[in-house]
Structures are given as structure tokens and as C-alpha cells.
Design an enzyme around this catalytic site. Sequence first.
Site, mmCIF file in Angstrom:
data_model
loop_
_atom_site.group_PDB
_atom_site.id
_atom_site.type_symbol
_atom_site.label_atom_id
_atom_site.label_comp_id
_atom_site.label_asym_id
_atom_site.label_seq_id
_atom_site.Cartn_x
_atom_site.Cartn_y
_atom_site.Cartn_z
ATOM 1 N N SER A 154 27.112 15.890 83.181
ATOM 2 C CA SER A 154 28.381 16.587 83.375
ATOM 3 C C SER A 154 28.154 18.073 83.611
ATOM 4 O O SER A 154 28.675 18.654 84.583
ATOM 5 C CB SER A 154 29.272 16.373 82.152
ATOM 6 N N ASP A 167 33.148 13.870 87.920
ATOM 7 C CA ASP A 167 32.912 14.419 86.585
ATOM 8 C C ASP A 167 34.218 14.912 85.970
ATOM 9 O O ASP A 167 34.429 14.773 84.764
ATOM 10 C CB ASP A 167 31.908 15.566 86.639
ATOM 11 N N HIS A 188 26.123 28.565 80.438
ATOM 12 C CA HIS A 188 26.954 27.497 79.881
ATOM 13 C C HIS A 188 26.658 27.349 78.407
ATOM 14 O O HIS A 188 25.502 27.338 77.989
ATOM 15 C CB HIS A 188 26.683 26.166 80.577
#
Length: 448
Positions: free
Chosen positions: A183, A161, A82
Site C-alpha cells: 500500500s 490501493d 512516510h
Amino acid sequence: MEARTLIERKRNGGRIDAAEWRSLMKHYAAGEVPDYQMAALAMAIYFVGLDRTEIGALTDAMLESGAMLQLDHLAVGRVDKHSTGGVGDKVSLVLAPLVAACGVAVPMMSGRGLGHTGGTLDKLEAIPGFRTDLSLERATRQLEAIGCALIGQTREIAPADRKLYALRDATATVESIPLISASIMSKKLAEGLTGLVLDVKYGSGAFLPELERGLTLARTMIELGADHGCPVVALLTAMDRPLGRACGNALEVEESIAALRGDGPADLMDVTYALGAEMLVLGGAASSRNEARRRMEVAISSGRAARKFQEIIEAQGGNPAVVDDPGLLPQAAECELYLAQRDGVVAQVEPRAIGRGITALGGGRTRVDDQVDPSVGFVITARPGDVVRAGEPLATIFARDAAGVAAGRRALGESIRLADEADPPLPLISHRVTPAGVAVWASEDEEP
């Protein structure tokens, strides 16, 4: 439950306990708590913060609001990556097929553009026919078949979320470490991972420009991963200039294809290899970062990485021929060079101005329901520290009309600054953060 009570308590510096978070997120996901109340709570969190226990409880509450990928039956490691967001950051498009080609399953869940930053889903959807709205069942089948799925957050995964993510962008509460951490980790933990690698951006173009705040975010997410038995490693990477040359959805896909064929910009490849090495080690496909780097270089030079990207595109409804012919990607109607107005040194290529410029060209969103033109953007050849002469090309503008070209020129004029001398840019990779602590970055070549 009474949402107003929790808003008032948090506004006044109080705590919200785990049971209250679970109830709040459950009712919010069901549409029983209005957006205006969640917006008020998000702003209270932005100013007051959450303690470590609250962050964990919010993460769990959002995770438990939906379903999870069930991938324990896969024989290989399951690792995702990510990025906290940047301009020109197309690393995911290169990294996912590259790591999958090296034997680690990559269930990669990504988002759309947020603020001035680009979104991986928007880039992928520049490929004709490519679909990111896969169900969990279909994503699981694809992971079993080819070892990679590139998907958006479905209604099945962390729906609380999903709603809050869009609300934060609209209410200027994006840059909150507790909200960012919860999140990201609620979505990633829902993927059933055996490891996670984070690319935490810092510098003028990052959501959290300060290095210390980036390190705090990395440590927080590493702790949340440990709470769930998911090892997490983070690299701090520079976002004081765009990554690579291409900025804009289709342009970034084209540059990603070049990277998978061994012709990517040096900075893009350095970040990709560094993150990929961590993924392969966490996934059990390499015993060291040195070995992992060699495996990735072979996957690219042999063509396996590019072929894996074709497999992914075909599996998700896109046209795999774009890997052989990027000209099949959407093409801008107008193309114009942007030239240096004076002799000098490139002192700055400011990424926020570039990101805002892409939006002005039609390639980003100011509202959630805005349509994105995938063809527009910039290819910026000027790099901080370059010595240039008046009249030399610094960038190319890709626009849909003359008005777009003019908007592009304004954005580049704001972003690219020439001077008589320039300070050095930030280190491309500055720190590596693990459960053991924070270390100044040492490349895999320097690994003991």
C-alpha cells in the site's frame, strides 16, 4: 478472472502470480470485484502472508492501476517521507515545508486517520479552507512553483490501493506487513520520487508494536524501492508515548506552527531533524546529515520554513494567516485541566488510549464517512519519568461539550499511569535501516 479461485488458493497457502495480481487489481479498481471478496483475500493474506515476489507483484499491480506524477523535469531532487502512523505524530506538517525551504521538492501524499492513529490530511484540513484533493496536474504546477504539495490519494493514483486501504481498516487487516508495504510503496512510487524516507513506528501505540516486525517492514519497503530505482532509508522511532504534546487535529497544527518558528517540543524536533537530514541527503541538497541539520536550523531561525508553510497553505486554498495567528484555527468550546490524583512518577502515557479518546471526543472516525471535529483533543504535558505532585496539571482536555470533557477524563485516566517508580521509555530513535543493512541509531552529531 475468478477471484474466488485466488482467495481459495491463498487461503490454502498457495501463491498468486504477477499476471493474476494485475488482472485482479485492474478489475477491483473498475468495480468488477466486490469488496466482500477482497475482504476475504485480505484476511487470507493477513494469516498466510505473501512471499517477497508476491509483495512486489501486488505493489506493481496497484501502482499500474492508476497514473503517476511526472516530475523528471524538475531540477531538484524529489523526496517524500512516510510515517506508519502514531498519536501526536504531526511531523509531516513540519517536515514538508522545512525540507522544501532547504531546496528539495516534496510531493507528499498522505492519508486520513486509520484506527487509533491520526491522519495528516485531517490535520491539514483543520486549517480553514485548506484543500488536499488536488489533481495530479495541479499538484505538478504547485511543485514547479513552490516546491511542495500536500495532497491526498486522488482517484488517479493507485485506485486499487485506495479502495483496499479503506477496506483494510474496516476488516481488521491493517497490521499485515505485505499489505502495509504494498500500500505505502504503490502510492509513493507513483509520485516519481528520487528518494523516500520512512518513519517506522514501534512500541505500544504502533500498528506493529514489536521492534523486529518494524525492522522487517522497513527492509521490505527498502527492497521494493530498490526494485524501482528509488533509494529508501528508514528510521525506527518510538510510539510508546505520544509524540510532542498536542494530540488532535487543530491542536497539532498549532504545535507544528510553533515548531516551524523554533518553539517545538524537543522530541518532535529531534524526529523531524533526523528524518529531514535523510531527505536532504537523498535529495542532493546536503552532503551529510550534519550539514543537513545545520541547513534546517537556519531555515527555521530565519523564518524561511514558516513562510514556506504559508505559501503551501495559500496555494491550497487555506488561510495563511493561521501561521501568524493560530487562534484562527478551530477552537474547542470546552477546556479543562486534568490533574494528578496522587504524588508519583509518570510511568506511562499510553498512546492507543489517547487515540481512542480523541475519537470519543469526535476528533476521529469509527466509519469512513464520519465527520471529524478538528477542535477537540488533548495537550499532554506529562512525560514518562516526570515526578509529579497531587493536584499538578498533567494534561488539558479540549472538547465540544461537557460530555466530551467527561470522555476525555476517562481516556486520560486510562492512558496516564502514575507509580512509585517507572521504567525508562523506549529510545526515541532506535535504528537506521538502509540497503546496506540495519544499524543502531547514531545521531548526525555522531556521524563520521
